[in-house]
Scaffold this motif. Structure first.
Motif, mmCIF file in Angstrom:
data_model
loop_
_atom_site.group_PDB
_atom_site.id
_atom_site.type_symbol
_atom_site.label_atom_id
_atom_site.label_comp_id
_atom_site.label_asym_id
_atom_site.label_seq_id
_atom_site.Cartn_x
_atom_site.Cartn_y
_atom_site.Cartn_z
ATOM 1 N N ASP A 111 -27.642 71.593 -91.641
ATOM 2 C CA ASP A 111 -27.095 72.947 -91.787
ATOM 3 C C ASP A 111 -26.528 73.349 -90.430
ATOM 4 O O ASP A 111 -27.266 73.629 -89.486
ATOM 5 C CB ASP A 111 -28.198 73.910 -92.215
ATOM 6 C CG ASP A 111 -27.682 75.322 -92.468
ATOM 7 O OD1 ASP A 111 -26.543 75.631 -92.064
ATOM 8 O OD2 ASP A 111 -28.434 76.126 -93.061
ATOM 9 N N THR A 112 -25.221 73.367 -90.325
ATOM 10 C CA THR A 112 -24.575 73.602 -89.036
ATOM 11 C C THR A 112 -24.665 75.053 -88.576
ATOM 12 O O THR A 112 -24.255 75.374 -87.461
ATOM 13 C CB THR A 112 -23.094 73.202 -89.107
ATOM 14 O OG1 THR A 112 -22.444 73.933 -90.144
ATOM 15 C CG2 THR A 112 -22.965 71.701 -89.359
ATOM 16 N N ARG A 113 -25.195 75.927 -89.427
ATOM 17 C CA ARG A 113 -25.340 77.319 -89.001
ATOM 18 C C ARG A 113 -26.463 77.492 -87.975
ATOM 19 O O ARG A 113 -26.505 78.497 -87.281
ATOM 20 C CB ARG A 113 -25.580 78.209 -90.221
ATOM 21 C CG ARG A 113 -24.360 78.328 -91.124
ATOM 22 C CD ARG A 113 -24.647 79.162 -92.354
ATOM 23 N NE ARG A 113 -25.671 78.522 -93.205
ATOM 24 C CZ ARG A 113 -26.096 79.029 -94.360
ATOM 25 N NH1 ARG A 113 -25.593 80.156 -94.814
ATOM 26 N NH2 ARG A 113 -27.019 78.375 -95.063
ATOM 27 N N PHE A 114 -27.367 76.530 -87.876
ATOM 28 C CA PHE A 114 -28.351 76.558 -86.790
ATOM 29 C C PHE A 114 -27.628 76.187 -85.502
ATOM 30 O O PHE A 114 -27.278 75.029 -85.272
ATOM 31 C CB PHE A 114 -29.487 75.554 -87.054
ATOM 32 C CG PHE A 114 -30.413 75.947 -88.158
ATOM 33 C CD1 PHE A 114 -31.293 77.007 -88.010
ATOM 34 C CD2 PHE A 114 -30.412 75.252 -89.357
ATOM 35 C CE1 PHE A 114 -32.162 77.364 -89.035
ATOM 36 C CE2 PHE A 114 -31.268 75.605 -90.394
ATOM 37 C CZ PHE A 114 -32.148 76.670 -90.228
ATOM 38 N N ASN A 115 -27.361 77.182 -84.685
ATOM 39 C CA ASN A 115 -26.523 76.928 -83.498
ATOM 40 C C ASN A 115 -27.293 76.996 -82.181
ATOM 41 O O ASN A 115 -26.706 76.842 -81.109
ATOM 42 C CB ASN A 115 -25.327 77.890 -83.468
ATOM 43 C CG ASN A 115 -25.739 79.331 -83.258
ATOM 44 O OD1 ASN A 115 -26.843 79.728 -83.625
ATOM 45 N ND2 ASN A 115 -24.841 80.124 -82.697
ATOM 46 N N ALA A 116 -28.588 77.268 -82.207
ATOM 47 C CA ALA A 116 -29.409 77.258 -80.989
ATOM 48 C C ALA A 116 -30.827 76.876 -81.378
ATOM 49 O O ALA A 116 -31.366 77.381 -82.371
ATOM 50 C CB ALA A 116 -29.389 78.621 -80.300
ATOM 51 N N MET B 88 -35.789 63.939 -79.174
ATOM 52 C CA MET B 88 -34.639 63.041 -79.244
ATOM 53 C C MET B 88 -33.750 63.370 -80.437
ATOM 54 O O MET B 88 -32.513 63.362 -80.329
ATOM 55 C CB MET B 88 -35.123 61.596 -79.324
ATOM 56 C CG MET B 88 -35.854 61.133 -78.062
ATOM 57 S SD MET B 88 -36.626 59.503 -78.215
ATOM 58 C CE MET B 88 -35.178 58.467 -78.304
ATOM 59 N N ALA B 89 -34.371 63.712 -81.559
ATOM 60 C CA ALA B 89 -33.590 64.055 -82.751
ATOM 61 C C ALA B 89 -32.778 65.320 -82.540
ATOM 62 O O ALA B 89 -31.616 65.417 -82.967
ATOM 63 C CB ALA B 89 -34.523 64.217 -83.952
ATOM 64 N N GLU C 239 -28.132 66.036 -81.678
ATOM 65 C CA GLU C 239 -27.205 66.910 -82.408
ATOM 66 C C GLU C 239 -26.232 67.648 -81.485
ATOM 67 O O GLU C 239 -25.293 68.285 -81.959
ATOM 68 C CB GLU C 239 -27.997 67.930 -83.233
ATOM 69 C CG GLU C 239 -28.864 67.305 -84.320
ATOM 70 C CD GLU C 239 -28.037 66.649 -85.402
ATOM 71 O OE1 GLU C 239 -26.911 67.145 -85.675
ATOM 72 O OE2 GLU C 239 -28.490 65.646 -85.972
ATOM 73 N N GLN C 240 -26.482 67.622 -80.171
ATOM 74 C CA GLN C 240 -25.553 68.216 -79.191
ATOM 75 C C GLN C 240 -25.352 69.710 -79.415
ATOM 76 O O GLN C 240 -24.234 70.222 -79.278
ATOM 77 C CB GLN C 240 -24.208 67.489 -79.222
ATOM 78 C CG GLN C 240 -24.276 66.025 -78.836
ATOM 79 C CD GLN C 240 -24.400 65.814 -77.334
ATOM 80 O OE1 GLN C 240 -23.610 66.340 -76.560
ATOM 81 N NE2 GLN C 240 -25.397 65.045 -76.933
ATOM 82 N N CYS D 2 -27.692 72.398 -72.722
ATOM 83 C CA CYS D 2 -29.158 72.502 -72.678
ATOM 84 C C CYS D 2 -29.590 73.396 -71.518
ATOM 85 O O CYS D 2 -28.896 73.515 -70.506
ATOM 86 C CB CYS D 2 -29.799 71.132 -72.478
ATOM 87 S SG CYS D 2 -29.655 70.023 -73.880
ATOM 88 N N VAL D 3 -30.764 73.991 -71.678
ATOM 89 C CA VAL D 3 -31.466 74.684 -70.599
ATOM 90 C C VAL D 3 -32.901 74.185 -70.604
ATOM 91 O O VAL D 3 -33.550 74.188 -71.656
ATOM 92 C CB VAL D 3 -31.455 76.214 -70.787
ATOM 93 C CG1 VAL D 3 -32.248 76.897 -69.661
ATOM 94 C CG2 VAL D 3 -30.037 76.757 -70.846
ATOM 95 N N ILE D 4 -33.386 73.729 -69.453
ATOM 96 C CA ILE D 4 -34.801 73.387 -69.354
ATOM 97 C C ILE D 4 -35.477 74.416 -68.451
ATOM 98 O O ILE D 4 -34.879 74.900 -67.487
ATOM 99 C CB ILE D 4 -35.032 71.953 -68.845
ATOM 100 C CG1 ILE D 4 -34.513 71.750 -67.421
ATOM 101 C CG2 ILE D 4 -34.363 70.947 -69.780
ATOM 102 C CD1 ILE D 4 -34.872 70.379 -66.831
#
Length: 553
Positions: A356-361, A379-380, A384-385, A413-415
């Protein structure tokens, strides 16, 4: 946004102004001394009053002192062998012109003073004298003066205090200096660390009540030990405002000696949050504000994910879903209302859900656990980038082979490591940061975070009272919870989980990783200040409406 300068940057700015012919070094020194005197009377207005009106105002006024002279205020100025000492001579002269009795101690040979400092030394001798250094005793300094000014070693200090210099400054510092020019002697203005090669114990040294610096704060004023050891920093304009450039990055993200390539760290102010993205004049569909996914741990480890999810929802994500393993579905269900819940089991379940590409964060790590599944889930998600915040267990699971994580991280990404997590991911950088500061400019938290961001290939938010945020290209911000923004009650279980949720919610709204991290860190402290002492992590998201109202959003 306030620009922070290193000592080298400030010297370059001053030198450029002098070489342009628009100002002389002597004029800058005079303005600096005037700024210190102004700051003193602004901080303690009773000292600007006559003695009869302001009797007893100073905390250091003693009965013995009152018996000595009923009509004079007394100050001691400790001057060093460089231009910081020259500033001190100006301060001494200006106070004396206001009717103060001023004693001046000098460390070093007056014949070896820099030219501008030498001129102000000679001007001081026209109206005053040097006090014999044999009187440099703690009891004398404490009992006989209302005001003590440290102008010994300023922002250019490059080595630890030793020998006579140590003895001179030790007596001064132990007598509670009320005012320091640029930095208290012995501190590095770039790192905020005390330069020390002799392992001396400064734990019982009292705080400096006021630092007065010029044109811009220094980087170290908001970092490490210096910020914790100082009550207040005041910045005085000395006429270089138009000459402070917009700094550009060089290829490494580190500054060099050229003004045009010097970097600044930044303290973000309220205008960071004043984004048109938060103004809702036009009604939008909830999905237009993003859909954040927060991954939960198993049974008994779900609270952290819910804290992050609540933070993401409150800060503005249109929808938030907690992804929960089967074992924790009931536990999460009974504690969630506006936040949605969906079962996800393992890495395969995550991959299916992200179809579901609507999950954007995505936020993962808080309470996720350190089992083998955690690494596979991380990793999974990274495959998805998508905009991703990694915290807590998502970081420590890779402590044995941090390079495996760095190879997966990407620019969205933010760590968000705290000190312990940072040391596990970047042990060599942590070792440099924790090593004794034996030379200036000392290695700083800004240096460490910039190097970490470059290595990780993403934004790094290094948590602490002096939170530092850096991007791989060298951009850097400092979100300092010191001085008027001090919020020690923010050190409570779960507050970091809420911060991770704030960042995730902002990235769901479309903020870039750097902007999201900077803004979230700022709002995080503002929420703590809004609530005050007694804060627990659950309170943080609920302060956001009040904070937003104060910001005019």
């Amino acid at each position: 946004m306030t620009e922070l300068l290193t000592a080298a940057q400030m010297r370059a700015i001053e030198q450029a102004a002098i070489e342009s012919g628009e100002v002389t070094g002597l004029e800058l020194m005079e303005r600096a001394g005037q700024g210190v005197v102004e700051a003193i009377f602004e901080e303690w207005p009773e000292l600007a009053e006559s003695v009869d009106i302001g009797r007893g105002a100073s905390p250091s006024r003693s009965p013995e002192y009152l018996e000595k002279d009923e009509g004079t205020r007394r100050a001691v100025v400790l001057c060093g062998p460089g231009n910081n000492g020259g500033d001190g001579f100006v301060v001494a002269r200006l106070l004396k012109e206001r009717g103060w009795e001023v004693e001046v101690f000098l460390y070093g040979d007056p014949d070896k003073l820099p030219p501008d400092a030498k001129v102000n030394y000679e001007r001081w001798l026209e109206t005053g004298k040097l006090t014999d250094n044999s009187l440099m005793r703690r009891d004398y300094l404490c009992q006989n003066f209302e005001l003590r000014i440290d102008a010994v070693f300023g922002s250019g200090l490059s080595r630890p205090l030793e020998g006579d210099a140590w003895a001179f400054c030790w007596e001064m510092i132990k007598s509670t200096p009320e005012v320091a020019i640029d930095v208290p002697s012995g501190f590095c203005s770039d790192s905020g660390r005390f330069l020390d090669s002799q392992d001396k114990d400064w734990s019982d040294a009292p705080d400096t009540q006021l630092i007065v610096t010029f044109q811009r704060p220094r980087q170290g004023h908001y970092l490490a030990g210096l910020a914790a050891a100082t009550d207040k920093v005041v910045v005085k304009d000395i006429g270089l405002g138009a000459k402070v450039p917009s700094f550009k990055r060089n290829a490494t993200g580190r500054g060099d000696s050229s003004i045009t390539s010097l970097m600044t760290a930044r303290i973000r102010s309220a205008d960071t949050k004043r984004s048109s993205d938060f103004r809702t004049g036009k009604q939008k569909h909830k999905y237009s504000h993003g859909h954040a996914l927060v991954l939960s741990g198993g049974h008994g480890k779900t609270g952290a994910a819910r804290l992050a999810a609540r933070g993401a929802l409150r800060i503005g994500a249109g929808l938030v879903t907690v992804g929960s393993p089967r074992s924790a579905m009931f536990e999460n269900a009974v504690n969630l209302t506006a936040i949605m819940l969906q079962q996800i089991d393992g890495a395969h379940g995550v991959s299916e859900m992200l179809e579901d590409t609507r999950f954007n964060a995505i936020c993962l790590g808080p309470g996720l656990g350190r089992g083998a599944d955690t690494q596979a889930v991380v990793m999974a998600v990274l495959k998805e980038q998508r905009a991703t915040v990694l915290d807590a267990d998502a970081l420590t699971r890779f402590e044995r082979k941090p390079e495996a994580l760095f190879n997966l991280l990407h620019e969205t990404c933010v760590i968000t490591p705290h000190g312990g997590e940072f040391a596990k991911l970047f042990p060599d950088l942590a070792e440099k940061l924790n090593a004794p500061a034996t030379a200036g400019p000392a290695y700083s938290k800004v240096d460490a975070t910039r190097e970490a961001a470059k290595r990780a290939g993403c934004v790094v938010l290094f948590k602490g009272p002096d939170t530092v945020i850096a991007a791989p290209d060298g951009r850097c911000s400092v979100n300092s919870a010191h001085y008027e923004r001090s919020a020690p009650w923010l050190a409570t279980a779960g507050s970091g989980d809420v911060l991770a949720g704030f960042i995730t919610g902002l990235m769901a709204r479309g903020f870039s990783p750097m902007q999201a991290a900077e803004t979230a860190a700022y709002i995080h402290v503002e929420c703590a200040l809004e609530f005050g002492p007694g804060l627990i992590a659950e309170d943080l998201p609920e302060q956001i409406p009040a904070v937003f109202r104060k910001l005019g959003l």
